[in-house]
Scaffold this active site. Structure first.
Site, short mmCIF file in Angstrom:
data_model
loop_
_atom_site.label_atom_id
_atom_site.label_comp_id
_atom_site.label_asym_id
_atom_site.label_seq_id
_atom_site.Cartn_x
_atom_site.Cartn_y
_atom_site.Cartn_z
CG HIS A 1 41.86 36.94 50.75
ND1 HIS A 1 43.18 36.63 50.98
CD2 HIS A 1 41.44 37.63 51.84
CE1 HIS A 1 43.52 37.09 52.16
NE2 HIS A 1 42.50 37.70 52.70
CE LYS B 1 41.61 27.31 43.71
NZ LYS B 1 42.77 28.10 44.16
CB THR C 1 49.84 30.60 49.43
OG1 THR C 1 48.63 29.84 49.58
CG2 THR C 1 49.58 32.06 49.72
CE LYS D 1 51.60 27.20 51.67
NZ LYS D 1 50.14 26.94 51.80
C1 26W Z 1 31.71 33.42 50.95
C2 26W Z 1 32.39 32.13 50.64
C3 26W Z 1 33.86 32.34 50.46
C4 26W Z 1 34.74 31.85 51.43
C5 26W Z 1 36.10 32.04 51.24
C6 26W Z 1 34.31 32.99 49.35
C7 26W Z 1 35.71 33.19 49.17
C8 26W Z 1 36.56 32.70 50.13
C9 26W Z 1 38.04 32.92 50.02
C10 26W Z 1 38.33 34.34 49.80
C11 26W Z 1 38.58 32.17 48.91
C12 26W Z 1 40.09 32.03 49.05
O1 26W Z 1 40.56 31.24 49.81
N1 26W Z 1 40.80 32.83 48.26
C13 26W Z 1 42.20 32.56 48.10
O2 26W Z 1 42.92 33.38 49.02
C14 26W Z 1 44.32 33.11 48.95
C15 26W Z 1 45.00 33.91 50.05
O3 26W Z 1 45.03 35.24 49.72
C16 26W Z 1 44.89 33.41 47.57
O4 26W Z 1 46.25 33.07 47.54
C17 26W Z 1 44.13 32.64 46.50
O5 26W Z 1 44.55 33.04 45.22
C18 26W Z 1 42.63 32.89 46.65
O6 26W Z 1 41.88 32.08 45.76
#
Ligand code: 26W
Length: 825
Positions: free
Chosen positions: A365, A562, A665, A669
């Site tokens: 992601h 962003k 996402t 929406k």
């Molecule tokens: C390790 C800490 C951590 C926790 C969560 C690092 C990264 C994350 C997530 C991967 C970050 C996240 O939410 N990414 C988002 O995921 C969405 C669903 O696929 C995408 O639509 C977004 O572009 C993306 O930033």
């Protein structure tokens, strides 16, 4: 006397009149309240329990249906689920809305009045967590036998308060008032071991390993129903809570070291105390590392228990179960399944590995290097010594294969190794996830290309067949039917209600773009939604905005990539233009709305919030600009807030630096609710453009290749500052403390990082962004044209339903088909 289940089963039927009776029953006999003592919360609880009963019957029936089908099961492992409120969603998906409303009418109760009493289940940070929630809704609605596994954090994502313009984090005590939707499943409690060491022994010459852990925590599952839309299917979300096994370590207790006895208990139960509020950098924190193993160990044991009910031949495992990893956070599952198959089920290593790597799928992601998880080897040594041995052995075999394909190329071995040697020995969790999975997917076309070309080229070369794309989606039940009921009603009136479970039906709306009356009703609905939002803004921030203002919205986690910064710099530019040229003529009021949380340790993000609020204070109180611009930052952004803001929005800000937003996402929406997008060619913006048509979206800025060229060329942000009068005016104004009279210099770090690095090319895209907004303002003046484009956006958003996304996962990766009840059943 043996229970006669047929009679018991025959007892409970949910008729209209009984809904009201059940409500009264719960209020009186469950809440112990009556007209004199019932609080609004009591009424909400009684309403929710009534609906819960409605759900449980279908939940039980679904389990029977799936068991009878002997279907392969889908297990979705995620550290985050951003569910939001469930009350309305459950009523809508049950199709009980009308029945419930009529049944309660005679009691003078309207269930919608009580929705605010439900605490949100906010067990996630942002995009990844919300996507998991949308996926659960789609898997249930598509009759897919899926279970979501996660953690039952006692505290979800923090509540954001604003104090003097600064974000302050407050604990989210979401379980303070009981979670009506959960059911404790104590009977499926499992032990989770940590620490200790590994003994080796031999059985007829075969080396065997016995892990002797130093302490054990219990995992208690709590199940939440996932109600499918209109199909009587109720799937399960199983969230694990940590409990220390022995109440007290009596030994310690008897030896009088009371504190140790208690501390171990507290220690153990902190495991599921709180969600890590960071979606940026891998925390490197031991507790996060142990949280990940805790929920993985619980889930894999549960999956194994269910499998052994179906078969005792482990080679059947990949035919009976598929485990999807929501990013690398649950990827230790690969080593955990190997440990169980080799150490507990005594399968030969190669057989175990063959089974394991056929059983997982991995979704990435983010490409932000700081977000790619690498856990220190010492964490493994301390907590998971056996898993470290397994990872080392996997790595050894893997690097052997790589060296065969690339004889003499040590560099590729160093690049692909599961172990990063310098500066600190760490395990690259993404590498483990890739070699242990049949599928590796990105979440938008451009993101999946970036994974193949830039982030994991070596792995793509070695395993091209594993790499695929699954562009994200959103559930149209929550994000249109529930969040924007009047638009949903208008759509259903025109094209029927099939769109709710087949969003491609929206295409039929295209012809209404030219229908004057339809446009009029469409605008009226947007204005109604704006009125609601204007009221909410006043309540939450005290800022008064006009109902028919242009609502220009950027709501998402605060991140430099962003580029909320570029948005607020542009607002300052517009403010200066208004002050200098006073061209107020027929200019509609523009409301620039921001909302979003910053990771507590993310200094720059917190300063961006401060800048937005300080700029808002100055602009909103400057009579000179005659209220033509309003800047609003709504605190504590969450799912229910998005449900009010999105239907009222005209302009959706999706302005990340090209190549940085994996998908987004929120962009989907907004467009689904008739907002027009101003966006860069990044993430799913590109696919939205391809679907809605270039003329119905406002794209601007450098694309990924131009950004790459700039990054490789010598990008001089200071030069851009000095050469571009618009940028210069804005930065100079900030540096003059115009927006920080009483806190001089506080925005220096922001200005400095822009003038020296501008890592996300804010200056490089500023002019294009400015011009794009000028174009938008012109176009907005032609309401007819604008509404046409908005209607065409709605009509062409069919692709972005999470039903389409999940159908692709099920067909391409999981190889599982919907389980439909036999005809007449
Ligand atoms: C390790 C800490 C951590 C926790 C969560 C690092 C990264 C994350 C997530 C991967 C970050 C996240 O939410 N990414 C988002 O995921 C969405 C669903 O696929 C995408 O639509 C977004 O572009 C993306 O930033």
């Amino acid at each position: 006397m043996k229970a006669n289940w047929d009679n018991i089963d025959a007892q409970i039927t949910m008729q209209k009149e009984s809904l009201a009776n059940f409500f009264v029953h719960y209020l009186k006999f469950f809440g112990g309240k009556d007209r004199y003592s019932a609080s609004e919360l009591d009424v909400y609880n009684a309403l929710a329990y009534t609906i819960r009963d409605h759900i449980i019957e279908k939940w039980l029936a679904t389990k029977v249906l799936y068991n009878k089908s002997h279907s392969k099961r889908i297990y979705y492992l995620s550290m985050e689920y951003l569910l939001g409120r469930l009350f309305s969603n459950n009523i809508i998906n049950l199709g009980a809305d009308k029945e419930f409303r009529e049944g309660l009418k005679k009691l003078g109760v309207d269930w919608e009045d009580y929705t605010p009493w439900e605490r949100e289940s906010a067990l996630g940070n942002g995009g990844l967590g919300r996507l998991a929630a949308c996926f659960l809704d789609s898997m249930a609605t598509l009759n897919l036998p899926a279970i979501g596994y996660g953690l039952r954090y006692e505290y979800g994502i923090f509540r954001q308060d604003i104090c003097q313009g600064y974000q302050v984090e407050e604990p989210d005590e979401w379980l303070k008032f009981d979670n009506i939707w959960e059911m404790k499943r104590i009977e499926h409690t499992v032990p989770v071991h940590f620490g200790g060491e590994v003994e080796t022994y031999h059985i007829d010459g075969v080396e065997k390993f016995n892990w002797c852990p130093s302490y054990t925590v219990l995992g208690i599952p709590y199940d939440m129903p996932v109600v499918g839309y209109g199909n009587n299917i109720v799937n399960t979300l199983r969230l694990w809570s940590a409990k220390v096994s022995e109440e007290f370590d009596l030994q310690d207790f008897n030896q009088g070291n009371y504190i140790d006895a208690v501390s171990e208990k507290v220690e153990g139960e902190t495991l599921t105390k709180v969600l890590y509020p960071d979606d940026r950098t891998e925390s490197g924190r031991e507790l996060r590392f142990r949280q990940q193993y805790f929920f993985v160990c619980c889930s894999i044991q549960d999956i194994m228990r269910k499998f052994l009910k179906e078969s005792s031949d482990f080679r059947d495992f990949p035919k009976k179960a598929v485990i999807q990893l929501n990013d690398t956070h649950p990827s230790i599952s690969i080593a955990e399944l190997m440990r169980i198959l080799v150490d507990e089920k005594h399968l030969p290593w190669d057989v175990a590995w063959d089974i394991t790597r056929k059983s997982f799928g991995y979704t990435n992601h983010t490409i932000l290097p700081e977000a790619l998880e690498k856990w220190p080897v010492e964490f493994f040594q301390r907590h998971l010594p056996r898993h470290l041995q397994i990872i080392y052995k996997l790595n050894q075999h893997f690097l052997q294969e790589v060296s065969v394909q690339n004889p003499g190329d040590n560099d590729i071995l160093r690049r692909m190794s599961l172990v990063e040697e310098y500066p600190q020995k760490k395990i690259r969790m993404a590498h483990l996830a890739i070699i242990g999975s049949t599928s590796v997917n990105g979440v938008s076309e451009i993101h999946s290309e970036i994974l193949k070309e830039q982030v994991m080229p070596d792995f793509y070369n070695s395993f091209p067949h594993k790499f695929n794309n699954k562009t994200n989606g959103i559930t149209p039940r929550r994000w249109l039917l529930q969040a924007n009921p009047s638009l949903a009603k208008l759509i259903t009136e025109k094209i029927g209600k099939e769109w709710i479970t087949d969003l491609s039906q929206l295409k039929k709306l295209e012809k209404y773009a030219d229908d004057k009356d339809f446009r009029k009703r469409f605008d009226k609905i947007k204005l109604e939604n704006k009125k609601k939002l204007a009221k909410l803004i006043e309540i939450e921030t005290g800022v008064v905005v006009e109902d028919d203002a242009i609502f220009d919205v950027q709501i998402k986690r605060i991140h430099e990539y962003k580029r909320q910064l570029m948005n607020i710099l542009h607002v300052i530019h517009l403010y200066c233009e208004l002050r200098d040229h006073k061209n107020f003529k027929d200019a509609p009021q523009r409301v620039f709305l921001f909302a979003g949380k910053a990771a507590p340790g993310y200094y720059m993000a917190k300063m961006i919030i401060k800048l937005i609020l300080n700029v808002a204070k100055v602009i909103n109180n400057d009579e000179l600009i005659k209220d033509k611009i309003k800047v609003v930052f709504i605190p504590n952004y969450k799912v229910s807030l998005a449900e009010t803001i999105i239907p009222a929005t005209d302009i959706s800000e999706q302005i990340s630096t090209a190549g940085k937003e994996a998908s987004g996402t929120g962009n989907m929406k907004f467009a689904l609710n008739g907002a027009l997008t101003i966006g860069t060619l990044d993430g799913a913006n590109i696919e939205i453009m391809n679907e809605v048509g270039k003329e119905n979206i406002f794209t601007f800025g450098l694309d990924i290749d131009e950004i790459k060229a700039k990054r490789e060329g010598n990008y001089e942000p200071y030069q851009l500052y000095s050469e571009n009068p618009n940028i210069k005016k804005v930065i100079d104004l900030i540096q003059s403390n115009f927006f920080s009279l009483h806190e001089p210099g506080i925005f220096e770090p922001i200005c400095n990082s822009l003038l020296t690095q501008d890592q996300y090319f804010v200056f490089a895209d500023f002019n294009a962004y400015m011009e794009c907004h000028e174009k938008i303002l012109q176009e907005y003046k032609n309401q007819k044209q604008w509404t046409k484009k908005a209607i065409l956006n709605v009509a062409r958003m069919g692709k972005f339903s999470s039903d389409r996304t999940i159908n692709e996962y099920a067909a391409d990766i999981w190889k599982v088909s919907p389980v439909k009840p036999k005809k007449g059943k």
